[in-house]
Design a protein around this motif. Structure first.
Motif, PDB file in Angstrom:
ATOM      1  N   LEU A 178      -7.438  11.138  -8.758  1.00 50.14           N
ATOM      2  CA  LEU A 178      -6.389  11.398  -9.187  1.00 50.14           C
ATOM      3  C   LEU A 178      -5.831  11.232 -10.237  1.00 50.14           C
ATOM      4  CD1 LEU A 178      -4.082  12.741  -7.715  1.00 50.14           C
ATOM      5  CD2 LEU A 178      -2.845  10.248  -6.932  1.00 50.14           C
ATOM      6  N   GLY A 179      -5.854   9.993 -11.193  1.00 50.95           N
ATOM      7  CA  GLY A 179      -5.808   9.748 -12.296  1.00 50.95           C
ATOM      8  C   GLY A 179      -6.134  10.671 -13.442  1.00 50.95           C
ATOM      9  N   ALA A 180      -7.390  10.961 -13.021  1.00 49.43           N
ATOM     10  CA  ALA A 180      -8.506  11.991 -13.794  1.00 49.43           C
ATOM     11  C   ALA A 180      -7.164  13.083 -13.901  1.00 49.43           C
ATOM     12  CB  ALA A 180      -9.871  11.790 -13.492  1.00 49.43           C
ATOM     13  N   ALA A 181      -7.026  13.738 -12.673  1.00 48.97           N
ATOM     14  CA  ALA A 181      -6.405  15.003 -12.824  1.00 48.97           C
ATOM     15  C   ALA A 181      -5.206  14.791 -13.014  1.00 48.97           C
ATOM     16  CB  ALA A 181      -6.765  15.374 -11.291  1.00 48.97           C
ATOM     17  N   GLY A 182      -5.030  14.386 -13.599  1.00 48.91           N
ATOM     18  CA  GLY A 182      -3.715  14.392 -14.237  1.00 48.91           C
ATOM     19  C   GLY A 182      -2.145  14.589 -13.744  1.00 48.91           C
ATOM     20  N   GLY A 183      -1.362  15.163 -14.136  1.00 52.16           N
ATOM     21  CA  GLY A 183       0.241  15.506 -13.747  1.00 52.16           C
ATOM     22  C   GLY A 183       0.769  14.411 -13.027  1.00 52.16           C
ATOM     23  N   LEU A 184       0.261  12.998 -13.141  1.00 53.27           N
ATOM     24  CA  LEU A 184       1.144  11.644 -12.379  1.00 53.27           C
ATOM     25  C   LEU A 184       2.611  11.888 -12.579  1.00 53.27           C
ATOM     26  CD1 LEU A 184      -2.234  10.309 -11.561  1.00 53.27           C
ATOM     27  CD2 LEU A 184      -1.161  11.769 -10.124  1.00 53.27           C
ATOM     28  N   PRO A 185       3.381  10.622 -12.383  1.00 57.36           N
ATOM     29  CA  PRO A 185       4.444  10.514 -12.930  1.00 57.36           C
ATOM     30  C   PRO A 185       3.907   9.129 -13.894  1.00 57.36           C
ATOM     31  CG  PRO A 185       4.676  10.498  -9.943  1.00 57.36           C
ATOM     32  CD  PRO A 185       3.385  10.754 -10.664  1.00 57.36           C
TER      33      PRO A 185
ATOM     34  N   THR B  13      -3.830  19.443  -4.095  1.00 57.00           N
ATOM     35  CA  THR B  13      -4.034  18.451  -5.023  1.00 57.00           C
ATOM     36  C   THR B  13      -4.377  19.178  -6.285  1.00 57.00           C
ATOM     37  OG1 THR B  13      -6.719  17.997  -4.568  1.00 57.00           O
ATOM     38  CG2 THR B  13      -4.560  17.028  -3.443  1.00 57.00           C
ATOM     39  N   ALA B  14      -4.177  21.127  -6.153  1.00 59.58           N
ATOM     40  CA  ALA B  14      -4.796  21.759  -7.029  1.00 59.58           C
ATOM     41  C   ALA B  14      -3.423  21.470  -8.506  1.00 59.58           C
ATOM     42  CB  ALA B  14      -5.436  22.903  -6.106  1.00 59.58           C
ATOM     43  N   GLU B  15      -2.220  21.758  -7.878  1.00 60.45           N
ATOM     44  CA  GLU B  15      -1.082  21.968  -8.524  1.00 60.45           C
ATOM     45  C   GLU B  15      -0.306  20.838  -9.125  1.00 60.45           C
ATOM     46  OE1 GLU B  15      -0.497  24.565  -9.166  1.00 60.45           O
ATOM     47  OE2 GLU B  15      -1.983  25.703  -7.992  1.00 60.45           O
ATOM     48  N   PRO B  16      -0.204  20.732 -10.558  1.00 58.03           N
ATOM     49  CA  PRO B  16       0.424  19.011 -11.093  1.00 58.03           C
ATOM     50  C   PRO B  16       1.560  19.013 -10.311  1.00 58.03           C
ATOM     51  CG  PRO B  16      -0.231  20.608 -12.634  1.00 58.03           C
ATOM     52  CD  PRO B  16      -0.161  22.237 -11.354  1.00 58.03           C
ATOM     53  N   ALA B  17       2.087  19.728  -9.576  1.00 56.97           N
ATOM     54  CA  ALA B  17       3.631  19.185  -8.902  1.00 56.97           C
ATOM     55  C   ALA B  17       3.098  18.677  -7.307  1.00 56.97           C
ATOM     56  CB  ALA B  17       4.778  20.529  -7.803  1.00 56.97           C
ATOM     57  N   GLY B  18       1.739  18.572  -6.916  1.00 51.35           N
ATOM     58  CA  GLY B  18       1.169  18.471  -5.515  1.00 51.35           C
ATOM     59  C   GLY B  18       1.148  16.744  -5.521  1.00 51.35           C
TER      60      GLY B  18
END
Length: 352
Positions: A272-279, A127-132
């Motif tokens: 998860l939403g706050a962390a960003g990087g989502l599709p 979860t630390a990486e945007p790709a994850g």
């Protein structure tokens, strides 16, 4: 070695009665060890424990049962049993008890899920990486598409819902809920200036037909558990609103609360939403289409009806808060979400 648990605990469950019932069902014997209450998104009681070198989670209705509590848990038993023959990630049913003489309520035992709730925290290394995190968003849709492909009749769920007229019933049903609490003391009335516009659009554009399937009924990031070792769904949980209907309503619900774009949180204010990087929503729809046989040409309608339904449900809690029957801070927060959902419904329609 675990810690023996007292037969009756402050968790509203007589563990001695549970132990006796397990004996009659041929489950591993021994003391019930390490019993602890689990938190969740509902008032249903869940208790984790071990017995005979095997771990379990017990689930039953709230301590003060509501009129439909036992029926809901009975339906969960039926559904989880049916899903055991499918590829849908779900908590595995061990055994269920519909005899209310045992605990005073219907209950069941399921296997624990090795996973975490990404609405609350992001403990896994990926979860630390945007790709994850991007992969986590796609995994939400993968699990949902798998559910949508279940043949409910072959799974033994032919009588689990009333799919005939299911979509046509949605707008009248939820407008009826609004009318029911509109006269609640202290409630100023719905703030949605586009209520009639949205309702009318939904009724004019309702899909003519659909293929019935299993509908979770409350599908979002807080109702799944992610595996700790990879960005995949370990289990879809909280099946109490499940029925046989149009599975695309679940996809619409996911899109309704999804982030509007980079840097924007989701409507659940999830970790998860706050962390960003989502599709993006478009990526979610495309991913669903890759493995689903369902027609997605009316997906805007499903997104709008999800905003409409959830907005009115949340507004009901605000009405109760106005009457002093729910915490005011919760009511105010959900009222704000409801307004945003109707704003989103209007935006979806404008882009249609």
């Amino acid at each position: 070695m675990g810690t023996p648990s007292t037969p009756t605990t402050d968790m509203a469950v007589d563990l001695g009665a549970v132990s006796d019932w397990m004996d009659t069902h041929g489950l591993p014997g021994g003391d019930i060890l390490d019993a602890q209450a689990l938190g969740g998104g509902t008032q249903n009681i869940m208790i984790a424990f071990s017995r005979g070198d095997r771990s379990y989670v017990l689930r039953r209705g709230p301590q003060h049962l509501r009129p439909q509590s036992n029926k809901v848990i009975t339906r969960e038993i039926e559904l989880l049993g049916a899903l055991s023959s499918t590829a849908v990630p779900h908590p595995r049913l061990v055994a269920g008890c519909t005899d209310t003489d045992v605990l005073g309520a219907v209950f069941y035992l399921m296997e624990p899920v090795d996973g975490y709730n990404a609405a609350v925290s992001l403990p896994a290394a990926y979860t630390a990486e945007p790709a994850g995190r991007h992969a986590m968003g796609l995994a939400l849709v993968d699990a949902l598409a798998t559910l949508g492909e279940v043949d409910h009749q072959a799974a033994g769920l032919s009588d689990f819902g009333r799919p005939d007229g299911f979509l046509e019933r949605q707008v009248p049903r939820w407008l009826g809920e609004l009318e029911r609490y509109a006269s609640t003391p202290g409630y100023p009335g719905p703030p949605f200036t586009n209520l009639d516009t949205v309702a009318g659009w939904l009724q004019r554009h309702c899909p003519a037909d659909f293929t019935p399937g299993v509908l979770h009924g409350d599908y979002h990031i807080a109702n799944v558990m992610y595996a700790p070792d990879a960005p995949r769904i370990a289990a879809i949980v909280d099946w109490e609103m499940a029925t046989i209907g149009d599975p695309l309503l679940d996809l619409g619900a996911l899109l309704a609360v999804w982030t509007d774009g980079p840097g924007e949180p989701d409507l659940l204010d999830s970790a998860l939403g706050a962390a960003g990087g989502l599709p993006s929503r478009e990526e979610l729809i495309a991913r669903y289409a890759q493995t689903s046989s369902r027609d997605l040409s009316a997906i805007t309608w499903y997104s709008v009806i999800a905003c409409f339904k959830l907005g009115l449900i949340l507004e009901g809690t605000y009405a109760r808060a106005c009457a002093g029957k729910a915490p005011h801070d919760v009511g105010d927060r959900l009222h704000g979400y409801a307004i945003k959902l109707f704003d989103r419904a209007g935006a979806f329609i404008a882009r249609a």
